[in-house]
Enzyme design. Structure first.
Site, PDB file in Angstrom:
ATOM      1  CB  SER A   1     -28.763 -31.725 -14.364  1.00  0.00           C
ATOM      2  OG  SER A   1     -29.768 -32.675 -14.103  1.00  0.00           O
TER       3      SER A   1
ATOM      4  CG  LEU B   1     -31.336 -32.256 -11.112  1.00  0.00           C
ATOM      5  CD1 LEU B   1     -32.280 -31.254 -11.747  1.00  0.00           C
ATOM      6  CD2 LEU B   1     -31.236 -32.002  -9.609  1.00  0.00           C
TER       7      LEU B   1
ATOM      8  CD  GLU C   1     -27.489 -46.688 -12.795  1.00  0.00           C
ATOM      9  OE1 GLU C   1     -26.461 -46.110 -12.405  1.00  0.00           O
ATOM     10  OE2 GLU C   1     -27.880 -46.636 -13.962  1.00  0.00           O
TER      11      GLU C   1
ATOM     12  CG  ASP D   1     -30.074 -41.222  -6.877  1.00  0.00           C
ATOM     13  OD1 ASP D   1     -30.102 -40.567  -5.825  1.00  0.00           O
ATOM     14  OD2 ASP D   1     -29.099 -41.241  -7.652  1.00  0.00           O
TER      15      ASP D   1
ATOM     16  CE1 TYR E   1     -22.256 -42.232  -5.530  1.00  0.00           C
ATOM     17  CE2 TYR E   1     -21.803 -44.551  -5.946  1.00  0.00           C
ATOM     18  CZ  TYR E   1     -22.577 -43.572  -5.360  1.00  0.00           C
ATOM     19  OH  TYR E   1     -23.656 -43.925  -4.591  1.00  0.00           O
TER      20      TYR E   1
HETATM   21  C1  GLA Z   1     -25.677 -40.686  -6.427  1.00  0.00           C
HETATM   22  C2  GLA Z   1     -26.062 -42.124  -6.101  1.00  0.00           C
HETATM   23  C3  GLA Z   1     -26.824 -42.206  -4.784  1.00  0.00           C
HETATM   24  C4  GLA Z   1     -26.092 -41.473  -3.668  1.00  0.00           C
HETATM   25  C5  GLA Z   1     -25.654 -40.091  -4.110  1.00  0.00           C
HETATM   26  C6  GLA Z   1     -24.779 -39.412  -3.091  1.00  0.00           C
HETATM   27  O1  GLA Z   1     -26.820 -39.916  -6.681  1.00  0.00           O
HETATM   28  O2  GLA Z   1     -26.840 -42.671  -7.140  1.00  0.00           O
HETATM   29  O3  GLA Z   1     -27.044 -43.557  -4.454  1.00  0.00           O
HETATM   30  O4  GLA Z   1     -25.011 -42.224  -3.199  1.00  0.00           O
HETATM   31  O5  GLA Z   1     -24.949 -40.123  -5.339  1.00  0.00           O
HETATM   32  O6  GLA Z   1     -25.491 -39.151  -1.935  1.00  0.00           O
END
Ligand code: GLA
Length: 390
Positions: free
Chosen positions: A126, A128, A164, A176, A226
């Site tokens: 999701s 989250l 990660e 995060d 990303y």
């Molecule tokens: C993901 C990454 C974070 C951040 C966001 C975008 O959630 O894990 O580190 O870069 O994208 O703000």
């Protein structure tokens, strides 16, 4: 639920021994998107939903993993000699294994095996941060069960991020993991990712709540896009450094950026950098206006954030744009934007409590008509960061 999960653990792995239980939340970011790997600010909060972990040490070097979310996959077996980047493919066990491997890299090798039972109530894929939640809960468990009392919650967050980056190949920032480790009930964290200085800011929404809309779009190529966004920002910074000595895009004010942006050769990289700089400034303002209880301005900044993510950073897409643009048309909506990495995932909405039902109906119907499948909606509460689950 705790007793129930312990019973299920014992049915799978046998009873007895020192069984311990842990929790780490999911997160939602209120504003400050794609700024964390650019030395900027973020403003996320932890949720009350997350990942539960039941754990017990073994007397050998074997590792047993079970997720109640992937029941059909049954128990996955591995051992401490099999903690190597690249060997788990895209299997979910790469998330806990990545953190175990990281402990070794950081000088705290895991020397005994574990029986591990995971259960998460964050909706799958999701956006989250269910994967970071698994990483942080595993790190917290290892700190506790290996008696590594000297490790701080920030260390755990940094190790989960390292896992990660280096085990799973996602070049994510620290947002995060940091908020999942450090979150606090009813507060968002205002974090400067350049220094890791942070502040807890009360989120007092009065007669409104945070409502998350989940697009149910599979993220697919999300991770590679990303990483691409991140390298475009790095390229922009390298170009800027030919004319000005700056630490990061987050260190630039809007005026500074506007005066040197022509140094960025590639127009796409220039737009990415523009987002990073403006979004950082928006986040700094957003915290100030929230402290003054100016929710209307906070909502406007959320809108500007989404537009910038749509037009300059290009990480939204039809699904997130439909959810957000329809939300903007709804009565009782203070602010709405995409949240997290983008390319699918969720939107975050601040909605007056008495308008929530109508909001869900209206945005849900428009989404189904436009996209052809359902969105899910959750009114959420801000919870605490990772810890023991008692
Ligand atoms: C993901 C990454 C974070 C951040 C966001 C975008 O959630 O894990 O580190 O870069 O994208 O703000």
């Amino acid at each position: 639920m705790r007793e129930q999960l312990i019973r299920e653990f014992e049915t799978l792995f046998g009873a007895g021994g020192d069984i311990r239980t842990y929790f780490a939340p999911g997160r939602v970011n209120l504003i400050g998107e794609h700024t964390d790997y650019n030395g900027g600010h973020v403003f996320p909060c932890a949720l009350t939903i997350g990942t539960y972990l039941i754990a017990r040490k073994r007397n050998d070097n074997r590792l047993f993993f079970y997720s109640k979310n992937f029941e059909r996959q049954g128990v996955a077996e591995s051992d401490l000699n099999c903690l190597k980047p690249g060997i788990d493919g895209s299997k979910w066990i790469s998330y806990p294994k990545a953190v175990m491997w990281t402990m070794g890299e950081k000088g705290f090798p895991v020397r005994e095996g574990f029986d591990l039972f995971y259960y998460g109530n964050i909706p799958n894929s999701s956006g989250l941060s269910s994967s970071s939640s698994i990483g942080v809960v595993t790190g917290y468990m290892l700190r506790d069960m290996m008696n590594l009392d000297g490790l701080t919650m920030t260390d755990i967050a940094l190790y989960a991020q390292y896992a990660e980056n280096h085990y799973n190949g996602v070049n994510c920032g620290i947002m995060d993991q940091f908020v999942i480790a450090m979150g606090k009930k009813e507060k968002a964290i205002y974090l400067d990712t350049a220094t890791l200085e942070y502040e807890y800011v009360p989120v007092e929404l009065g007669d409104a709540r945070i409502v998350i809309a989940c697009s149910n779009k599979k993220r697919g190529l999300g991770d590679s896009k990303y990483n691409e966004r991140r390298s475009q920002c790095e390229q922009a910074l390298a170009d800027i450094r030919t004319v000005k000595d700056v630490a990061s895009l987050g260190a630039l004010s809007i005026e500074e950026f506007e005066s040197i942006k022509d140094a960025i050769k590639d127009p796409v990289c220039a737009r990415r950098a523009k987002h990073a700089v403006y979004e950082n400034q928006r986040t700094m303002e957003a915290v100030k206006v929230l402290e003054k209880n100016d929710l209307a301005r906070f909502g406007q900044l959320m809108r500007e954030s989404h537009l910038s993510l749509r037009d300059d950073y290009e990480v939204t897409g039809l699904e997130l744009d439909t959810l957000v643009e329809e939300a903007w048309n709804c009565d009782g909506v203070i602010g709405a934007r995409m949240t997290g990495a983008g390319f699918g995932g969720c939107t975050v909405n601040l909605v007056k409590t008495d308008a929530i039902d109508q909001f869900i109906e209206k945005v849900g119907a428009r989404y189904f008509d436009t996209v052809g499948y359902k969105a899910d909606f959750y009114a959420v509460d801000i919870g605490d960061g990772a810890g023991e689950w008692k």
